[in-house]
Design a protein around this motif. Structure first.
Motif, PDB file in Angstrom:
ATOM      1  N   ILE A   1      31.684  -5.064 -80.306  1.00  0.00           N
ATOM      2  CA  ILE A   1      32.488  -3.892 -79.952  1.00  0.00           C
ATOM      3  C   ILE A   1      33.258  -4.141 -78.657  1.00  0.00           C
ATOM      4  O   ILE A   1      34.427  -3.777 -78.537  1.00  0.00           O
ATOM      5  CB  ILE A   1      31.597  -2.637 -79.853  1.00  0.00           C
ATOM      6  CG1 ILE A   1      31.123  -2.247 -81.253  1.00  0.00           C
ATOM      7  CG2 ILE A   1      32.336  -1.483 -79.194  1.00  0.00           C
ATOM      8  CD1 ILE A   1      30.061  -1.171 -81.269  1.00  0.00           C
ATOM      9  N   SER A   2      32.619  -4.794 -77.686  1.00  0.00           N
ATOM     10  CA  SER A   2      33.293  -5.102 -76.417  1.00  0.00           C
ATOM     11  C   SER A   2      34.476  -6.037 -76.640  1.00  0.00           C
ATOM     12  O   SER A   2      35.542  -5.846 -76.040  1.00  0.00           O
ATOM     13  CB  SER A   2      32.319  -5.733 -75.432  1.00  0.00           C
ATOM     14  OG  SER A   2      31.325  -4.828 -75.061  1.00  0.00           O
ATOM     15  N   LEU A   3      34.292  -7.048 -77.488  1.00  0.00           N
ATOM     16  CA  LEU A   3      35.385  -7.977 -77.766  1.00  0.00           C
ATOM     17  C   LEU A   3      36.537  -7.276 -78.474  1.00  0.00           C
ATOM     18  O   LEU A   3      37.707  -7.515 -78.165  1.00  0.00           O
ATOM     19  CB  LEU A   3      34.884  -9.149 -78.588  1.00  0.00           C
ATOM     20  CG  LEU A   3      33.867 -10.073 -77.915  1.00  0.00           C
ATOM     21  CD1 LEU A   3      33.360 -11.112 -78.898  1.00  0.00           C
ATOM     22  CD2 LEU A   3      34.450 -10.726 -76.682  1.00  0.00           C
ATOM     23  N   LEU A   4      36.221  -6.398 -79.406  1.00  0.00           N
ATOM     24  CA  LEU A   4      37.265  -5.649 -80.100  1.00  0.00           C
ATOM     25  C   LEU A   4      37.951  -4.661 -79.157  1.00  0.00           C
ATOM     26  O   LEU A   4      39.160  -4.432 -79.258  1.00  0.00           O
ATOM     27  CB  LEU A   4      36.686  -4.922 -81.308  1.00  0.00           C
ATOM     28  CG  LEU A   4      36.211  -5.820 -82.442  1.00  0.00           C
ATOM     29  CD1 LEU A   4      35.539  -4.996 -83.535  1.00  0.00           C
ATOM     30  CD2 LEU A   4      37.348  -6.627 -83.013  1.00  0.00           C
TER      31      LEU A   4
ATOM     32  N   LEU B   1      42.375  -3.165 -67.097  1.00  0.00           N
ATOM     33  CA  LEU B   1      40.981  -2.787 -67.381  1.00  0.00           C
ATOM     34  C   LEU B   1      40.433  -3.631 -68.534  1.00  0.00           C
ATOM     35  O   LEU B   1      39.272  -4.032 -68.523  1.00  0.00           O
ATOM     36  CB  LEU B   1      40.893  -1.301 -67.715  1.00  0.00           C
ATOM     37  CG  LEU B   1      41.101  -0.337 -66.554  1.00  0.00           C
ATOM     38  CD1 LEU B   1      41.143   1.101 -67.066  1.00  0.00           C
ATOM     39  CD2 LEU B   1      40.021  -0.507 -65.511  1.00  0.00           C
ATOM     40  N   GLY B   2      41.290  -3.904 -69.515  1.00  0.00           N
ATOM     41  CA  GLY B   2      40.897  -4.795 -70.596  1.00  0.00           C
ATOM     42  C   GLY B   2      40.606  -6.196 -70.083  1.00  0.00           C
ATOM     43  O   GLY B   2      39.674  -6.855 -70.534  1.00  0.00           O
ATOM     44  N   SER B   3      41.380  -6.649 -69.112  1.00  0.00           N
ATOM     45  CA  SER B   3      41.150  -7.975 -68.529  1.00  0.00           C
ATOM     46  C   SER B   3      39.828  -8.029 -67.775  1.00  0.00           C
ATOM     47  O   SER B   3      39.112  -9.028 -67.834  1.00  0.00           O
ATOM     48  CB  SER B   3      42.295  -8.349 -67.588  1.00  0.00           C
ATOM     49  OG  SER B   3      43.489  -8.487 -68.307  1.00  0.00           O
ATOM     50  N   LEU B   4      39.495  -6.958 -67.067  1.00  0.00           N
ATOM     51  CA  LEU B   4      38.199  -6.911 -66.369  1.00  0.00           C
ATOM     52  C   LEU B   4      37.039  -6.982 -67.359  1.00  0.00           C
ATOM     53  O   LEU B   4      36.062  -7.710 -67.147  1.00  0.00           O
ATOM     54  CB  LEU B   4      38.095  -5.646 -65.519  1.00  0.00           C
ATOM     55  CG  LEU B   4      38.956  -5.603 -64.270  1.00  0.00           C
ATOM     56  CD1 LEU B   4      38.862  -4.228 -63.615  1.00  0.00           C
ATOM     57  CD2 LEU B   4      38.533  -6.682 -63.295  1.00  0.00           C
ATOM     58  N   LEU B   5      37.152  -6.222 -68.441  1.00  0.00           N
ATOM     59  CA  LEU B   5      36.117  -6.266 -69.476  1.00  0.00           C
ATOM     60  C   LEU B   5      36.050  -7.649 -70.112  1.00  0.00           C
ATOM     61  O   LEU B   5      34.962  -8.155 -70.409  1.00  0.00           O
ATOM     62  CB  LEU B   5      36.386  -5.197 -70.535  1.00  0.00           C
ATOM     63  CG  LEU B   5      35.377  -5.080 -71.668  1.00  0.00           C
ATOM     64  CD1 LEU B   5      33.985  -4.771 -71.141  1.00  0.00           C
ATOM     65  CD2 LEU B   5      35.827  -4.025 -72.659  1.00  0.00           C
TER      66      LEU B   5
END
Length: 138
Positions: A8-11, A71-75
């Motif tokens: 889920i995190s990768l998606l 924020l996506g890059s941080l995740l």
């Protein structure tokens, strides 16, 4: 085996990256068209370029998608530290492309060959599924 939270995190990273790309493109085009910075002959090209970039970032249609993208890059970097690198990179990048195509379609951007685009999305999703499956086997 890949856990469901990891998947889920990768998606989510792919969604954050992909969904913001069309908005960044539109915001950048709109701010470029409405830019009203007057430059004199004495100013150098570098200072003009910096001023134009700062002016674009002052618009909410540019910085809000940019913030969400970051924020996506941080995740993404958090996931890279804790997950399989050979799985994380292709899944995030491939799903970002898929989400970008889907978001562009819903925003009404013209696609020259929609059949090929749909086929490409299906093939990318199939490739991501194969990556996830082969990762769980080893």
């Amino acid at each position: 085996m890949i856990s469901s939270t990891e998947a889920i995190s990768l998606l989510l990273v792919g969604a954050l990256w992909g969904c913001t790309n069309p908005f960044l493109r539109q915001g950048s085009i709109e701010s470029k068209n409405t830019s009203t910075i007057n430059t004199s002959q004495e100013e150098g090209e570098e200072s003009t370029s910096v001023l134009k970039s700062l002016f674009r970032l002052a618009k909410i249609k540019v910085w809000l998608p940019y913030l969400i993208n970051q924020l996506g890059s941080l995740l993404y970097y958090k996931q890279l530290a804790s997950s399989n690198l050979t799985l994380s990179v292709p899944v995030c990048n491939a799903t970002a492309m898929v989400f970008s195509c889907i978001t562009s379609f819903f925003l009404g951007e013209r696609v020259n060959q929609p059949g090929r685009a749909a086929l490409g999305v299906i093939l990318v999703l199939l490739g991501v599924q194969i990556c996830m499956y082969s990762s769980s086997e080893s």
